[in-house]
Design a protein around this motif. Structure first.
Motif, mmCIF file in Angstrom:
data_model
loop_
_atom_site.group_PDB
_atom_site.id
_atom_site.type_symbol
_atom_site.label_atom_id
_atom_site.label_comp_id
_atom_site.label_asym_id
_atom_site.label_seq_id
_atom_site.Cartn_x
_atom_site.Cartn_y
_atom_site.Cartn_z
ATOM 1 N N LYS A 130 0.842 -1.177 0.000
ATOM 2 C CA LYS A 130 0.000 0.000 0.000
ATOM 3 C C LYS A 130 0.883 1.234 0.000
ATOM 4 C CE LYS A 130 -4.300 1.562 1.861
ATOM 5 N NZ LYS A 130 -5.237 1.652 2.960
ATOM 6 N N ARG A 131 0.491 2.228 -0.777
ATOM 7 C CA ARG A 131 1.358 3.381 -0.926
ATOM 8 C C ARG A 131 0.511 4.592 -1.317
ATOM 9 N NH1 ARG A 131 4.997 3.796 -6.366
ATOM 10 N NH2 ARG A 131 2.954 3.561 -7.271
ATOM 11 N N ARG A 132 0.983 5.752 -0.849
ATOM 12 C CA ARG A 132 0.340 6.992 -1.252
ATOM 13 C C ARG A 132 0.965 7.409 -2.573
ATOM 14 N NH1 ARG A 132 -2.935 10.477 1.223
ATOM 15 N NH2 ARG A 132 -2.891 12.613 0.413
ATOM 16 N N GLU A 181 -4.106 12.333 -5.287
ATOM 17 C CA GLU A 181 -3.071 11.767 -4.415
ATOM 18 C C GLU A 181 -3.787 10.922 -3.369
ATOM 19 O OE1 GLU A 181 0.186 12.937 -4.892
ATOM 20 O OE2 GLU A 181 1.194 12.094 -3.142
ATOM 21 N N GLU A 236 -3.930 6.977 -0.989
ATOM 22 C CA GLU A 236 -3.242 5.795 -0.482
ATOM 23 C C GLU A 236 -3.951 4.567 -1.050
ATOM 24 O OE1 GLU A 236 -1.344 6.162 2.907
ATOM 25 O OE2 GLU A 236 -1.501 4.101 3.646
ATOM 26 N N GLN A 237 -3.217 3.756 -1.800
ATOM 27 C CA GLN A 237 -3.859 2.683 -2.552
ATOM 28 C C GLN A 237 -3.049 1.393 -2.510
ATOM 29 O OE1 GLN A 237 -6.852 3.296 -4.801
ATOM 30 N NE2 GLN A 237 -6.921 4.732 -3.104
#
Length: 826
Positions: free
Chosen positions: A151-153, A187, A189-190
């Motif tokens: 998971k990352r922004r 932008e 978090e996915q």
RNA sequence: GCGAAAGUGGCGGAACUGGUAUACGCGCUAGACUUAGGAUCUAGUCCCGAGCGAUCGGGUUGGGGGUUCGAGUCCCCCCUUUCGCACCA
């Protein structure tokens, strides 16, 4: 009179095939590996129309042909049933996506049956049911464990109409692949799957896929977009950091007269901190950021830039160069920064001219081999460049590039670098109708995976669909509120669901274990049946589904669950069926939304399913795009009726007749042609061959030129060869001829090669390459005998006009060419 | 711009490895059966010219050149169309 009674015939055979479970394969007890034939899974959002029929009819014809050829074939079908259409239908019509989907599936199964399509329904899968999507979750957890899911922004593509994020692959020319709305950047978090880690393997694997269309392979290569070059550091003149750029032309580094950063580049804020017009620049950056992708990357969009006020050191030239910011540099490719070499890059040149920046030529037009250590005039100079195109073709030899990289590396200024266009696969969707991502957020423990024993995380039925932004799942308290699997404290569930392409990335393996509740599939069974031998579907999934499936196959391979890396050995892309659309005034792909879809119901009612099948296959080469023609359908109908009628008159044929051999030869020629055509997917020419065969048979029956026994043999063969295309009428005629077994269980007719040859035939005779006559000759004759026969022709003699024959070209079985003179140009 | 594929009758399209270009179907024309037919059947249908006629001569696969006894097919140049990618450094 009208046609044969297709309605009762088709109904009768559809019932019979269903009772016999004609396509069912016993996986456990099968001795040999069956040929695995598979269609793209049907997204259950749209009712089937004749455009869809092409895929399924083609697949069924192939299946029936393979069975008759003695290849046992597995022909499963499933439902790719999660996705937006169901949820949108729910919002618009107030039907629950699950009810709507399952109802559609029921209708579509009926339609498949009406087309006479045999699937092995004992292997059926439905991706929106927990016994399937449980394994999506299982797979996700395994990937999370090994770091392949994270998971990352990140800036992501947001479709304001579908109210969800999209993967890069689902953005076509800056617009949502599904609804065409311009995509925005947000932008967020996915969740991502690390497909980039497989870029090289996915690329290399393509080389081995000889059974795939070149087009699809090149599209995938393009999408992965591997480029080889170097990273070069340009230290800031003020000291501190360096700006690292990526370039495929390190050999032009001496000509880098300025740097350009994407306005999004992380160092930008620092660079402009002391700039007198900081506010103006910041506002401009904000404007560029907000520009939709489609505009920013569009061809016509103007280059815009600002000087940051800062300088950087070009080690190669020993000069300080200005650092610019510009909209033509993309933040997510390479390092988001470039060295601009206006003399050797048309975009840099355009920008340099616009802003009055210096241009320096590195290559003299005649000089190809450049050594970085001895670069000097005239190789390096202020060029008089009118147009960058002048230097096209002046690409460096690979050794030159290597020499530059080694030189940069030795000096500590840069290093070899490979970059890819491919991005990680964004699988989060802010929508209800998909597989819940099986993680829990706990205040103490953070992101906690749901234990495997708690799978599946079921999608709750009871949710409210408002069409407002925000996932309906997140408003369902009993779903969201849970306890942390680790510390048992109150926690909340992830409400993002998975992209439906996760479902279809491994479904072909689930066909082989559709009812297994213990594991995703049985590796032993899979090793016996997979990979898929033949996959059939449209080109639309060239980079979406087919790339993801290849990726997940490698993930499963690395987990030790499958032994192969390529899931689909052969791929066939059938072309789409188009039709005139009133709405747009153009011929377009047949689809419900364009209003040009033709329902098969009326057609089947009037002329029968076999007519639709034969016409669809006859329409044109299966890989080409073809336009549906309402009137031309009747040609297929007439063809079937003529077979029916000739079958009724076959009893009137005489016991003996003179032209028996001709009909027998035609029978073998037809077997030969149809077999060859079907092996190459050329259903259109196979149907044409059968029409010619019928024309020959009809003539023989009408003129009583063939015996009853020969005519009956011809009819039997015709009916057998017809079966893959028109299964209902052929079964009925086969039964009427007194055969008791289904055509599916008969053996495909065999060609007798000897029958293809004629003892006597008409030899084509040319004089100086021009057709002049046809002469009856015997196949056994020698060249001498043929020559004598040819020269006996009055027409040939006339055209020779007494000239001498310089050369006698004789191609046995085809032609003779008498060459009288060699013309020498003066 | 880069990459790929393709240009054949009024239309969809055939032509396996260079060897009878236009198979098969649609449409069209004439005729038959019919109260009628948008039903069915029969015959004809690439273009130009000659002949009452069976036939005969010439031309034709986007354009131009080449290789070859022979090119829709192979090679070179040009034109056009479609598809994919595209400010990817």
């Amino acid at each position: 009179m009208s046609g044969y009674e297709h309605k009762s015939i088709e109904g009768k055979w559809q019932e019979r095939w269903e009772k016999q479970r004609s396509a069912e394969v016993d996986l456990k007890n099968a001795r040999e590996k069956y040929y695995m034939l598979m269609m793209f899974p049907y997204p259950s959002g749209d009712r089937l129309h004749v455009g869809h029929g092409r895929n399924y009819i083609l697949g069924d014809a192939l299946y029936r042909y393979l069975r008759m050829r003695g290849r046992r074939a597995l022909n499963p079908m499933g439902w790719d049933s999660f996705g937006l259409p169901a949820e949108n239908a729910a919002i618009q019509r107030g039907i629950h996506p699950r009810d709507w989907t399952l109802d559609n599936i029921r209708v579509m199964k009926k339609q498949f049956k009406r087309w006479g399509i045999l699937y092995d329904w004992s292997k059926e899968i439905t991706s929106c049911l927990p016994d399937y999507y449980k394994w999506n979750q299982w797979l996700f957890l395994r990937m999370l464990q090994s770091g392949l899911a994270y998971k990352r922004r990140a800036p992501v593509n947001w479709c304001p109409s579908c109210l969800t994020v999209l993967a890069n692959e689902q953005v076509i020319e800056g617009a949502c692949e599904r609804c065409g709305t311009a995509v925005e950047q947000r932008e967020l978090e996915q969740w991502f799957l690390r497909i980039t880690g497989f870029a090289d393997r996915l690329l290399e694997g393509l080389d081995g896929l000889s059974g795939w269309p070149e087009k699809v392979k090149s599209m995938q290569r393009n999408w992965i977009g591997r480029s080889v070059g170097a990273e070069i550091d340009f230290p800031l003149a003020q000291g501190g950091e360096s700006i690292t750029v990526f370039t495929t032309r390190p050999d032009t580094v001496h000509g880098a007269t300025f740097l350009v950063l994407a306005p999004e580049h992380p160092l930008v804020a620092k660079l402009i901190a002391d700039h007198p017009q900081r506010a103006e620049i910041a506002a401009w950056i904000e404007k560029v950021r907000k520009t939709p992708r489609i505009e920013r990357e569009g061809e016509s969009s103007a280059k815009e830039g600002r000087f940051s006020g800062a300088m950087a050191m070009n080690h190669a030239s020993g000069e300080a160069v200005p650092i610019w910011l510009a909209n033509y540099v993309l933040p997510d490719y390479g390092s988001g920064a470039i060295m601009a070499v206006p003399a050797h890059d048309s975009r840099d040149l355009a920008f340099a001219r616009q802003e009055g920046l210096p241009v320096r030529l590195v290559y003299h037009p005649d000089d190809r081999a450049v050594d970085p250590t001895t670069l000097a005039e005239p190789v390096l100079g202020e060029g008089r460049i009118r147009n960058c195109g002048e230097f096209d073709g002046l690409l460096p030899a690979p050794e030159t590039t290597q020499r530059f990289i080694a030189w940069l590396d030795a000096n500590g200024w840069g290093r070899a670098k490979v970059t890819y266009r491919l991005r990680d696969w964004l699988i989060s969707r802010q929508r209800y109708w998909g597989t819940p991502i099986p993680v829990v957020y706990c205040e103490a423990c953070g992101v906690v995976p749901v234990p495997e024993s708690d799978l599946p995380v079921e999608l709750p039925y009871d949710v409210e669909f408002t069409g407002r932004e925000g996932n309906p799942l997140s408003r369902n308290a009993s779903f969201v509120n849970t306890t942390c699997p680790r510390c048992q404290a109150a926690a909340r569930r992830e409400t993002d669901t998975m992209d439906t392409f996760v479902d279809s990335s491994w479904y072909y393996l689930r066909y082989l274990a559709a009812r297994d509740s213990q594991r995703i599939f049985d590796p032993e069974t899979v090793s016996r049946w997979a990979p898929v031998d033949q996959y059939i579907g449209g080109i639309e999934h060239a980079i979406l589904h087919l790339l993801y499936a290849r990726f997940i196959c490698r993930v499963l391979h690395d987990m030790g669950l499958v032994s192969f890396e390529e899931p689909f050995v052969n791929l066939f892309n059938q072309g789409m069926i188009t039709n005139f659309a009133e709405k747009t005034g153009r011929v377009e792909k047949m689809s419900k939304s364009k209003g040009n879809a033709i329902s098969p119901d009326a057609l089947i009612e009037e002329m029968g399913a076999d007519t639709e099948r034969v016409y669809t296959l006859f329409l044109g080469p299966p890989e080409d795009e073809v336009e549906w023609s309402e009137e031309a359908v009747s040609g297929a109908y007439r063809f079937l009726n003529r077979i029916w009628r000739v079958a009724q008159r076959i009893a009137d044929c005489p016991p003996t007749a003179p032209s028996d051999e001709a009909l027998e030869r035609l029978r073998h020629v037809t077997i030969h042609r149809v077999t060859r055509d079907l092996d190459r997917f050329k259903f259109n020419t196979a149907v044409a061959a059968l029409m010619e065969f019928l024309n020959g048979l009809t003539r023989a029956v009408d003129d009583k030129t063939a015996s009853k026994i020969r005519c009956e043999a011809a009819l039997d063969t015709l009916v057998q060869l017809l079966h893959p295309m028109a299964p209902h009428i052929s079964e009925e005629l086969w039964e009427m001829r007194g055969h008791s077994e289904s055509l599916l269980d008969t053996d495909w007719p065999v060609v007798d090669e000897k029958r293809l040859l004629r003892e006597q035939f008409q030899l084509v005779v040319q004089v100086d390459g021009k057709l002049r006559d046809r002469v009856e000759v015997e196949s056994s004759w020698s060249e001498k005998e043929v020559r004598a026969a040819v020269l006996a022709s009055p027409k040939v003699v006339e055209h020779l006009g007494g000239r001498e024959i310089e050369k006698f070209v004789f191609i046995p079985g085809r032609l003779a060419n008498l060459v009288t003179r060699k013309e020498h140009p003066v």
